[in-house]
Design an enzyme around this catalytic site. Structure first.
Site, PDB file in Angstrom:
ATOM      1  N   GLY A   1     -10.068  23.842  -6.041  1.00  0.00           N
ATOM      2  CA  GLY A   1     -10.729  23.377  -7.263  1.00  0.00           C
ATOM      3  C   GLY A   1     -10.706  24.448  -8.343  1.00  0.00           C
ATOM      4  CD  GLN A   2     -11.947  22.539 -13.525  1.00  0.00           C
ATOM      5  OE1 GLN A   2     -11.446  22.742 -14.631  1.00  0.00           O
ATOM      6  NE2 GLN A   2     -13.071  21.865 -13.384  1.00  0.00           N
ATOM      7  CB  VAL A   3     -15.507  26.946  -9.378  1.00  0.00           C
ATOM      8  CG1 VAL A   3     -16.356  28.127  -8.940  1.00  0.00           C
ATOM      9  CG2 VAL A   3     -16.019  26.397 -10.712  1.00  0.00           C
TER      10      VAL A   3
ATOM     11  CG  ASP B   1     -13.409  15.872   4.898  1.00  0.00           C
ATOM     12  OD1 ASP B   1     -14.333  15.916   4.049  1.00  0.00           O
ATOM     13  OD2 ASP B   1     -12.807  14.831   5.199  1.00  0.00           O
ATOM     14  CG  LEU B   2     -17.098  20.591   1.883  1.00  0.00           C
ATOM     15  CD1 LEU B   2     -17.228  20.850   0.382  1.00  0.00           C
ATOM     16  CD2 LEU B   2     -17.928  21.608   2.664  1.00  0.00           C
TER      17      LEU B   2
ATOM     18  CB  ALA C   1     -18.703  19.571  -5.564  1.00  0.00           C
ATOM     19  CE1 TYR C   2     -16.320  10.922  -4.402  1.00  0.00           C
ATOM     20  CE2 TYR C   2     -17.455  11.173  -6.492  1.00  0.00           C
ATOM     21  CZ  TYR C   2     -16.664  10.431  -5.646  1.00  0.00           C
ATOM     22  OH  TYR C   2     -16.218   9.200  -6.039  1.00  0.00           O
TER      23      TYR C   2
ATOM     24  CE1 TYR D   1     -20.872  16.158  -9.341  1.00  0.00           C
ATOM     25  CE2 TYR D   1     -22.114  16.291 -11.390  1.00  0.00           C
ATOM     26  CZ  TYR D   1     -21.328  16.891 -10.418  1.00  0.00           C
ATOM     27  OH  TYR D   1     -21.020  18.226 -10.531  1.00  0.00           O
TER      28      TYR D   1
ATOM     29  CE  LYS E   1     -23.213  19.791  -7.294  1.00  0.00           C
ATOM     30  NZ  LYS E   1     -22.240  20.531  -6.445  1.00  0.00           N
TER      31      LYS E   1
HETATM   32  N1  LIG Z   1     -16.525  20.251 -13.246  1.00  0.00           N
HETATM   33  C1  LIG Z   1     -17.682  20.245 -13.945  1.00  0.00           C
HETATM   34  O1  LIG Z   1     -17.727  19.884 -15.120  1.00  0.00           O
HETATM   35  C2  LIG Z   1     -18.956  20.725 -13.305  1.00  0.00           C
HETATM   36  C3  LIG Z   1     -20.143  20.694 -14.046  1.00  0.00           C
HETATM   37  C4  LIG Z   1     -21.314  21.149 -13.437  1.00  0.00           C
HETATM   38  C5  LIG Z   1     -21.295  21.612 -12.136  1.00  0.00           C
HETATM   39  N2  LIG Z   1     -20.125  21.623 -11.447  1.00  0.00           N
HETATM   40  C6  LIG Z   1     -20.133  22.093 -10.053  1.00  0.00           C
HETATM   41  O2  LIG Z   1     -19.325  23.257  -9.958  1.00  0.00           O
HETATM   42  C7  LIG Z   1     -18.726  23.310  -8.676  1.00  0.00           C
HETATM   43  C8  LIG Z   1     -17.219  23.530  -8.810  1.00  0.00           C
HETATM   44  O3  LIG Z   1     -16.671  22.408  -9.492  1.00  0.00           O
HETATM   45  P1  LIG Z   1     -15.195  22.415 -10.080  1.00  0.00           P
HETATM   46  O4  LIG Z   1     -15.289  22.243 -11.533  1.00  0.00           O
HETATM   47  O5  LIG Z   1     -14.410  23.551  -9.517  1.00  0.00           O
HETATM   48  O6  LIG Z   1     -14.697  21.033  -9.465  1.00  0.00           O
HETATM   49  P2  LIG Z   1     -13.229  20.573  -9.009  1.00  0.00           P
HETATM   50  O7  LIG Z   1     -12.205  21.295  -9.806  1.00  0.00           O
HETATM   51  O8  LIG Z   1     -13.276  19.104  -8.973  1.00  0.00           O
HETATM   52  O9  LIG Z   1     -13.159  21.163  -7.534  1.00  0.00           O
HETATM   53  C9  LIG Z   1     -13.888  20.604  -6.482  1.00  0.00           C
HETATM   54  C10 LIG Z   1     -13.064  20.805  -5.234  1.00  0.00           C
HETATM   55  O10 LIG Z   1     -13.809  20.218  -4.153  1.00  0.00           O
HETATM   56  C11 LIG Z   1     -12.880  19.551  -3.349  1.00  0.00           C
HETATM   57  N3  LIG Z   1     -13.459  18.491  -2.550  1.00  0.00           N
HETATM   58  C12 LIG Z   1     -13.756  17.210  -2.897  1.00  0.00           C
HETATM   59  N4  LIG Z   1     -14.167  16.519  -1.832  1.00  0.00           N
HETATM   60  C13 LIG Z   1     -14.140  17.382  -0.789  1.00  0.00           C
HETATM   61  C14 LIG Z   1     -14.412  17.265   0.587  1.00  0.00           C
HETATM   62  N5  LIG Z   1     -14.824  16.099   1.121  1.00  0.00           N
HETATM   63  N6  LIG Z   1     -14.248  18.340   1.372  1.00  0.00           N
HETATM   64  C15 LIG Z   1     -13.803  19.515   0.869  1.00  0.00           C
HETATM   65  N7  LIG Z   1     -13.513  19.698  -0.414  1.00  0.00           N
HETATM   66  C16 LIG Z   1     -13.678  18.637  -1.241  1.00  0.00           C
HETATM   67  C17 LIG Z   1     -11.859  18.980  -4.286  1.00  0.00           C
HETATM   68  O11 LIG Z   1     -10.679  18.732  -3.570  1.00  0.00           O
HETATM   69  P3  LIG Z   1      -9.683  17.549  -4.027  1.00  0.00           P
HETATM   70  O12 LIG Z   1      -9.129  18.021  -5.314  1.00  0.00           O
HETATM   71  O13 LIG Z   1      -8.722  17.507  -2.897  1.00  0.00           O
HETATM   72  O14 LIG Z   1     -10.537  16.338  -4.167  1.00  0.00           O
HETATM   73  C18 LIG Z   1     -11.714  20.106  -5.299  1.00  0.00           C
HETATM   74  O15 LIG Z   1     -10.679  21.000  -4.925  1.00  0.00           O
HETATM   75  C19 LIG Z   1     -19.132  22.009  -7.963  1.00  0.00           C
HETATM   76  O16 LIG Z   1     -20.244  22.255  -7.174  1.00  0.00           O
HETATM   77  C20 LIG Z   1     -19.510  21.085  -9.097  1.00  0.00           C
HETATM   78  O17 LIG Z   1     -20.444  20.097  -8.698  1.00  0.00           O
HETATM   79  C21 LIG Z   1     -18.946  21.212 -12.002  1.00  0.00           C
END
Ligand SMILES: NC(=O)c1ccc[n+]([C@@H]2O[C@H](COP(=O)([O-])OP(=O)(O)OC[C@H]3O[C@@H](n4cnc5c(N)ncnc54)[C@H](OP(=O)(O)O)[C@@H]3O)[C@@H](O)[C@H]2O)c1
Length: 308
Positions: free
Chosen positions: A14-16, A39-40, A63-64, A128, A132
């Site tokens: 994921g991005q983070v 797999d979470l 995260a989802y 969502y 969370k």
């Molecule tokens: N993105 C935002 O705008 C945002 C805003 C506020 C908070 N956050 C929080 O910041 C954190 C990092 O988010 P991010 O932006 O990096 O999100 P992201 O780019 O969507 O990355 C999330 C990663 O989690 C993986 N994932 C999804 N379902 C999974 C599962 N069942 N088991 C294992 N991995 C799984 C995804 O894999 P796949 O790609 O294979 O699905 C993806 O690589 C998360 O906790 C998110 O809730 C994000």
């Protein structure tokens, strides 16, 4: 045996997750698990994989995150965002390791005038946000050592996010309608990862004092605030070199003119004061962080071209 700490990162694609792997790479033994490796949604697998890895720190970046899709995939969103953090927290507690977890501005309903502080009452408007919030509560209930960082509007030079979507649409269209009545703080994965690295390193080196001083919930976003429409305009202005000569016009619209399955808060600006006071950490202002990502995009696109 390595003297570096062992750090397990979930959601490593994921991005983070990717930004964390880059940041911790030179100072820790990093075990990055993407969804395929861990797999979470499978609690048994979480327990097995964490015990095998025996990390000093677990950073849950998985995260989802599909906010609209979560409305129709509640069970999966709850398993990944609501249940898995509690299982990770139990495993961290069992091994006396630290759990670092990310949560979201979407735990709030957006009704406050000023920035939200950690003590404000939560009231998620969508599945969502509720999932969370359930994750935060599950971690708290476990009672181990944890840090929860609530962040907002995350993006990077890679992945699926608003900035990359706007740049693509900006190259395809002459004008775009973008919502102007939702305000937040766009935050880059790189800034989050840098701040996380500073704090985790400080904790491991005992720089933040006894354990009644630092564990808990913190807001962690870039500085400043803007609407989605303001962000789109800033992307086109500051990233004009990425638009192949196009100059798309951005029209401000109301949320009511852009219906989505999930409701979103009007004001999701978070106060970062507690983070600054406790750890002395402050993320860059959103405009400066945006410039960094816009500068990074051509490099990322080049690398992706070479991989194809
Ligand atoms: N993105 C935002 O705008 C945002 C805003 C506020 C908070 N956050 C929080 O910041 C954190 C990092 O988010 P991010 O932006 O990096 O999100 P992201 O780019 O969507 O990355 C999330 C990663 O989690 C993986 N994932 C999804 N379902 C999974 C599962 N069942 N088991 C294992 N991995 C799984 C995804 O894999 P796949 O790609 O294979 O699905 C993806 O690589 C998360 O906790 C998110 O809730 C994000």
């Amino acid at each position: 045996m390595s003297e570096w700490p062992r750090i397990l990162v979930t959601g490593a694609d994921g991005q983070v997750g990717r930004a964390l792997l880059r940041n911790f790479g030179g100072s820790a033994e990093v075990i990055g698990y993407n969804r395929k490796a861990l797999d979470l949604s499978d609690a048994g697998q979480i327990r097995r994989k964490v015990r095998e890895a025996a990390p000093d720190v677990i950073i849950n970046a998985g995260a989802y995150t599909a906010v609209d899709r979560a409305e129709s995939e509640r069970v999966l969103a709850m398993a990944v965002n609501g249940n898995a953090p509690g299982v990770l927290a139990e495993e961290a507690r069992r091994a006396s390791s630290l759990l670092v977890h990310y949560s979201t501005d979407y735990v709030f309903d957006g009704s406050k005038d000023g920035p939200w502080v950690e003590e404000d009452a939560t009231n998620p408007l969508n599945v969502y946000g509720a999932s969370k919030l359930a994750g935060e509560e599950a971690i708290r209930a476990t009672g181990g050592r944890y840090l929860i960082f609530r962040t907002s509007w995350v993006y990077a030079a890679e992945g699926s996010n608003f900035v990359l979507t706007m740049l693509r649409l900006g190259r395809e269209r002459d004008s775009l309608n973008v919502v102007d009545d939702q305000i937040g703080a766009p935050t880059t994965a790189a800034e989050l990862a840098r701040a996380t690295h500073t704090i985790v390193t400080g904790v491991l080196e005992d720089r933040f004092g006894a354990e009644d001083h630092w564990p808990g919930l913190y807001h962690m976003t870039c500085g400043g605030k803007v609407s989605w429409c303001g962000l789109a305009r800033a992307i086109f202005k500051r990233g004009s070199a990425l638009l192949e000569g196009r100059k798309p016009k951005v029209n401000a619209i109301a949320t009511s003119e852009y219906p989505t399955p999930a409701m979103r808060p009007k004001n999701s600006v978070l106060s970062n004061e507690k983070l600054r006071r406790r750890f002395g950490v402050r993320l860059a202002d959103w405009e400066q962080a945006l410039d960094e990502v816009l500068g990074e995009i051509p490099k990322q696109q080049n690398e992706q071209k070479h991989l194809k």
